[in-house]
Design a protein around this motif. Sequence first.
Motif, mmCIF file in Angstrom:
data_model
loop_
_atom_site.group_PDB
_atom_site.id
_atom_site.type_symbol
_atom_site.label_atom_id
_atom_site.label_comp_id
_atom_site.label_asym_id
_atom_site.label_seq_id
_atom_site.Cartn_x
_atom_site.Cartn_y
_atom_site.Cartn_z
ATOM 1 N N SER A 54 0.830 -1.197 0.000
ATOM 2 C CA SER A 54 0.000 0.000 0.000
ATOM 3 C C SER A 54 0.867 1.251 0.000
ATOM 4 O O SER A 54 1.797 1.377 0.782
ATOM 5 C CB SER A 54 -0.907 0.022 1.235
ATOM 6 O OG SER A 54 -1.556 1.257 1.319
ATOM 7 N N GLN A 173 -10.314 -0.492 6.203
ATOM 8 C CA GLN A 173 -10.656 -1.611 5.307
ATOM 9 C C GLN A 173 -9.408 -2.156 4.624
ATOM 10 O O GLN A 173 -9.253 -3.368 4.482
ATOM 11 C CB GLN A 173 -11.681 -1.176 4.272
ATOM 12 C CG GLN A 173 -13.056 -0.977 4.833
ATOM 13 C CD GLN A 173 -14.024 -0.467 3.777
ATOM 14 O OE1 GLN A 173 -13.640 -0.043 2.692
ATOM 15 N NE2 GLN A 173 -15.305 -0.511 4.115
ATOM 16 N N LEU A 174 -8.533 -1.267 4.188
ATOM 17 C CA LEU A 174 -7.295 -1.702 3.538
ATOM 18 C C LEU A 174 -6.416 -2.485 4.506
ATOM 19 O O LEU A 174 -5.858 -3.522 4.150
ATOM 20 C CB LEU A 174 -6.530 -0.489 2.996
ATOM 21 C CG LEU A 174 -5.246 -0.782 2.247
ATOM 22 C CD1 LEU A 174 -5.523 -1.620 0.998
ATOM 23 C CD2 LEU A 174 -4.556 0.509 1.870
ATOM 24 N N GLU A 176 -7.420 -4.158 7.163
ATOM 25 C CA GLU A 176 -8.060 -5.460 7.401
ATOM 26 C C GLU A 176 -7.884 -6.400 6.220
ATOM 27 O O GLU A 176 -7.660 -7.592 6.411
ATOM 28 C CB GLU A 176 -9.553 -5.272 7.672
ATOM 29 C CG GLU A 176 -9.866 -4.826 9.071
ATOM 30 C CD GLU A 176 -11.359 -4.859 9.335
ATOM 31 O OE1 GLU A 176 -12.143 -4.531 8.422
ATOM 32 O OE2 GLU A 176 -11.729 -5.233 10.450
ATOM 33 N N SER A 177 -7.991 -5.890 5.010
ATOM 34 C CA SER A 177 -7.898 -6.760 3.836
ATOM 35 C C SER A 177 -6.502 -7.321 3.624
ATOM 36 O O SER A 177 -6.338 -8.364 3.003
ATOM 37 C CB SER A 177 -8.331 -6.008 2.575
ATOM 38 O OG SER A 177 -7.358 -5.038 2.219
ATOM 39 N N GLY A 178 -5.493 -6.651 4.167
ATOM 40 C CA GLY A 178 -4.126 -7.094 3.973
ATOM 41 C C GLY A 178 -3.597 -7.997 5.065
ATOM 42 O O GLY A 178 -2.453 -8.430 5.019
ATOM 43 N N LYS A 181 -6.648 -13.476 9.174
ATOM 44 C CA LYS A 181 -7.715 -13.363 10.166
ATOM 45 C C LYS A 181 -7.169 -13.232 11.595
ATOM 46 O O LYS A 181 -7.614 -12.399 12.360
ATOM 47 C CB LYS A 181 -8.662 -14.572 10.063
ATOM 48 C CG LYS A 181 -9.810 -14.537 11.056
ATOM 49 C CD LYS A 181 -10.687 -13.319 10.849
ATOM 50 C CE LYS A 181 -11.834 -13.319 11.840
ATOM 51 N NZ LYS A 181 -12.209 -12.015 12.264
ATOM 52 N N GLN A 184 -5.985 -9.773 12.288
ATOM 53 C CA GLN A 184 -7.056 -8.784 12.344
ATOM 54 C C GLN A 184 -7.589 -8.632 13.761
ATOM 55 O O GLN A 184 -8.007 -7.553 14.163
ATOM 56 C CB GLN A 184 -8.203 -9.163 11.410
ATOM 57 C CG GLN A 184 -7.864 -9.000 9.949
ATOM 58 C CD GLN A 184 -9.023 -9.413 9.072
ATOM 59 O OE1 GLN A 184 -10.164 -9.497 9.506
ATOM 60 N NE2 GLN A 184 -8.710 -9.696 7.808
#
Length: 190
Positions: A54, A173-174, A176-178, A181, A184
């Motif tokens: 990112s 969101q970015l 969490e998506s990277g 689980k 997170q």
Amino acid sequence: MLMAKHLLHLGRLVAATHGWPAAKAFKSYDMSDADRTELAACAMRLLAAFPAASNDAELMSAAFAVQLERRLVAPIQVVAGTLTVEGQPVFDDRQGHVWVMIGPYIADISIFRIAYSRFGPAALSRHVDLTFGPNKGLYVDPWHKSHRRGLGYEPRYVLSEEEVTRLMGGAYQLIESGLPKRAQDSLPAI
């Protein structure tokens, strides 16, 4: 004298979005050693939380500002404008750049990540490599000294609280998506 003119312009941009008391606090802030320490710690946590690929300046800057606001008693603004290297714009005018200002100090959490990425503009990558070297994470400098490093930060707009909040949602969101689980579940409170 030119720096005073630039600070006056930036003060007006802050006032237009956040009011004159915020602009006055912004211009009079002086960073303490404790603030510097907390600034570095916040940056390290955030850079570790963002996926390595990112390099979104808007999302990173908004998340950084939110995290700093929770930990510092300082005037913090997210600013959009033009980033220049040796007087030349790094991005075309349609893209621009976004960074954090803590009073009259630039705190750019995305510049090195962008420069080190394979998508970084060649002029920025070359300049960062020659001026700063590898493995840097956060650029902090008094605004009036950034030109000594060949960088120019030309503000055009100060983001509102609502805009920063919206970008923070995208940043979360970015993040969490990277992450897997299990990771997170232990996200830092940013």
